[in-house]
Design a protein around this motif. Sequence first.
Motif, PDB file in Angstrom:
ATOM      1  N   GLU A  27       0.814  -1.217   0.000  1.00  0.00           N
ATOM      2  CA  GLU A  27       0.000   0.000   0.000  1.00  0.00           C
ATOM      3  C   GLU A  27       0.844   1.262   0.000  1.00  0.00           C
ATOM      4  O   GLU A  27       0.408   2.295  -0.506  1.00  0.00           O
ATOM      5  CB  GLU A  27      -0.923   0.010   1.221  1.00  0.00           C
ATOM      6  N   ARG A  47      -1.396   2.947  -2.439  1.00  0.00           N
ATOM      7  CA  ARG A  47      -2.123   4.141  -1.985  1.00  0.00           C
ATOM      8  C   ARG A  47      -1.224   5.357  -1.830  1.00  0.00           C
ATOM      9  O   ARG A  47      -1.643   6.478  -2.066  1.00  0.00           O
ATOM     10  CB  ARG A  47      -2.804   3.854  -0.632  1.00  0.00           C
ATOM     11  N   THR A  48       0.021   5.128  -1.409  1.00  0.00           N
ATOM     12  CA  THR A  48       0.938   6.237  -1.130  1.00  0.00           C
ATOM     13  C   THR A  48       2.275   5.962  -1.798  1.00  0.00           C
ATOM     14  O   THR A  48       2.806   4.854  -1.694  1.00  0.00           O
ATOM     15  CB  THR A  48       1.144   6.412   0.393  1.00  0.00           C
ATOM     16  N   SER A 107      -4.402   3.194  -8.303  1.00  0.00           N
ATOM     17  CA  SER A 107      -5.149   3.453  -7.074  1.00  0.00           C
ATOM     18  C   SER A 107      -4.447   4.425  -6.132  1.00  0.00           C
ATOM     19  O   SER A 107      -4.926   4.645  -5.020  1.00  0.00           O
ATOM     20  CB  SER A 107      -5.413   2.133  -6.339  1.00  0.00           C
ATOM     21  N   GLU A 109      -3.280   7.579  -4.057  1.00  0.00           N
ATOM     22  CA  GLU A 109      -4.013   8.753  -3.599  1.00  0.00           C
ATOM     23  C   GLU A 109      -3.079   9.890  -3.200  1.00  0.00           C
ATOM     24  O   GLU A 109      -3.425  11.058  -3.393  1.00  0.00           O
ATOM     25  CB  GLU A 109      -4.907   8.381  -2.417  1.00  0.00           C
ATOM     26  N   ASP A 110      -1.939   9.575  -2.626  1.00  0.00           N
ATOM     27  CA  ASP A 110      -1.018  10.611  -2.142  1.00  0.00           C
ATOM     28  C   ASP A 110       0.370  10.375  -2.716  1.00  0.00           C
ATOM     29  O   ASP A 110       0.908   9.267  -2.624  1.00  0.00           O
ATOM     30  CB  ASP A 110      -0.944  10.582  -0.604  1.00  0.00           C
ATOM     31  N   SER A 115      -7.110   8.135  -9.127  1.00  0.00           N
ATOM     32  CA  SER A 115      -7.565   8.212  -7.731  1.00  0.00           C
ATOM     33  C   SER A 115      -6.834   9.286  -6.930  1.00  0.00           C
ATOM     34  O   SER A 115      -6.958   9.337  -5.707  1.00  0.00           O
ATOM     35  CB  SER A 115      -7.367   6.843  -7.048  1.00  0.00           C
ATOM     36  N   LEU A 116      -6.084  10.152  -7.591  1.00  0.00           N
ATOM     37  CA  LEU A 116      -5.226  11.112  -6.895  1.00  0.00           C
ATOM     38  C   LEU A 116      -6.032  12.094  -6.046  1.00  0.00           C
ATOM     39  O   LEU A 116      -7.025  12.654  -6.492  1.00  0.00           O
ATOM     40  CB  LEU A 116      -4.408  11.909  -7.923  1.00  0.00           C
ATOM     41  N   SER A 117      -5.588  12.285  -4.792  1.00  0.00           N
ATOM     42  CA  SER A 117      -6.183  13.301  -3.914  1.00  0.00           C
ATOM     43  C   SER A 117      -5.173  14.363  -3.520  1.00  0.00           C
ATOM     44  O   SER A 117      -5.537  15.507  -3.262  1.00  0.00           O
ATOM     45  CB  SER A 117      -6.766  12.644  -2.657  1.00  0.00           C
ATOM     46  N   SER A 118      -3.887  14.014  -3.451  1.00  0.00           N
ATOM     47  CA  SER A 118      -2.870  15.020  -3.131  1.00  0.00           C
ATOM     48  C   SER A 118      -1.545  14.628  -3.760  1.00  0.00           C
ATOM     49  O   SER A 118      -1.218  13.443  -3.853  1.00  0.00           O
ATOM     50  CB  SER A 118      -2.697  15.183  -1.613  1.00  0.00           C
ATOM     51  N   GLU A 123      -3.717  19.696  -3.426  1.00  0.00           N
ATOM     52  CA  GLU A 123      -4.615  19.053  -2.485  1.00  0.00           C
ATOM     53  C   GLU A 123      -5.970  19.751  -2.554  1.00  0.00           C
ATOM     54  O   GLU A 123      -6.049  20.984  -2.667  1.00  0.00           O
ATOM     55  CB  GLU A 123      -4.058  19.121  -1.057  1.00  0.00           C
TER      56      GLU A 123
END
Length: 522
Positions: free
Chosen positions: A342, A374-375, A397, A399-400, A439-442, A488
């Motif tokens: 992850e 995820r990271t 997938s 995100e950060d 899926s990027l959030s930041s 972000e």
Amino acid sequence: MPIVDSKDIPTLLISNVEPDPSVIPIILSTIKNIDSDLSKPHRTLKYRTQARREEIRKEKKTLTEIRSRYTSVLSAVRKLSDALWARIFGYNAEDKRELAAYMLVCYNWNIVAGYFAHHWNNIDVKLYYDEPRGSIQIKDAALIARHFERARPLPIDVTVDYGFNGGHFYKSNRVLKELPNKNQWRSLRTGPSVMIILMRRHSREEFPRLEEIKLRSKKGVEEMRICGLSLRGLSFLTRLTIEVEDRIHKGFEGGINVPWHQLTHLKLDGTYSEASDYLDILAASLFVEVCNLKLSRSPHPSRRLPVRKGTRLSMPKLRELTINGEECPVPFLSFLTAPRLETLSVGWKEKSAPGSKPGQGIADFILASECKLRTFKLTARDIFFSDLGRALRAMDSVEDITLRISNSRSIPIIDRLLHEDGQAQDATDSYAARPFLPSLSSIAIHSVQFALPLSWFVMYAQPKRLVLEDPVREPHYEELDCVSCIYEDESLLVISAHKDVSKGILSNYINADDPNVDISYN
């Protein structure tokens, strides 16, 4: 907690217990009488002799102290629960000496500070060489013994520190053997010299509950080597950290003997360790969930691999992997897969080899693992964004993302392999067809090169709002002389501490790429 009678006024005067409502009228009446007594001698003080004045002043001081003690019984502070006092002590006591000082304040503080064992179960033992005696001693040995006694109901975390020449360690057997409650030690932090002595064959049986070991060399202090160190018999050991100026390996000659199959957390940093050493250890540590490796030498194995040629070593439980090195450690990943990974962190300090493509190596590792990353964190030197793009496209997938990139002036961050739209020129590139960070959030990019890829960044992040920030709020940026992009919540923050990159230049550069971006200044 011991029960304290809240109706007993003498007990209330020496403690911090909330008084029973039935005694409050008595306390108020006593305070009123003391106030009356204080006013009587004061009215005639000027008519008294000098000796009588001194006597009255002393009497007034005594009455004032008594009044203060009675008044404190009515303080709202006494309504705080013991559990809350325990948390206050825990936050404010920097060391056990300060906590012991709290115990001297009053009866109740003494009870609270001493009763809650979790205040005392983190114990620092400092060894020193006593020149007159010619022996190793424990600093504040009597206090340390009390700390172990107070921590008795709980698992104990112990740190054994020292700062003397390792040649004296043969004299430390006695003091180390006398350290109490070893059957309750949960974790141990120390250097190789102490560890070798504590983990001798007959001594390992004294640590039936030891879960974590952190073994670190002390610079400037002569250390014993860890070759031959045995941790067998520690049936609860699950977390192991080894950071030494030595070689870490599990070979028959000079290797360390560890129950690798028990470990869930592993961190290795051996100055003279090779990639083959780490692969052998990972092959024996298949249940590791969090792994941190530092490669001080070449990331290419120098001897036979623990898996068949053309296959990868699968780490079925691995969730977090951090791999750093002086050289680019990405080739090491070509021997691994981690289907449950992850979090991935990769970093290196030296320049990359000409023609190397670390981004593609990272992408191959992620695709071979078929993991849901995820990271992702990258600290890199000399990497093209076209190559990095291949790695990012493999992260469906994620995100950060945090990127820290330092390229030499001879290697631009954006190279000729990218068109203006950011796509690779090679139409056959399989990575170009993959969706980019769905899926990027930041995401954050910190670059020390002038040619920051803002067009590349704006193209893919597609921020609705962009903020240009002065570097004054982040002083460390000025030292790095870098430009940072942080995305972000659909906003892009740009911080420029580069002497040649002003807000105006950044604003014009961004508007030329995307005139619809809303730019503001802080």
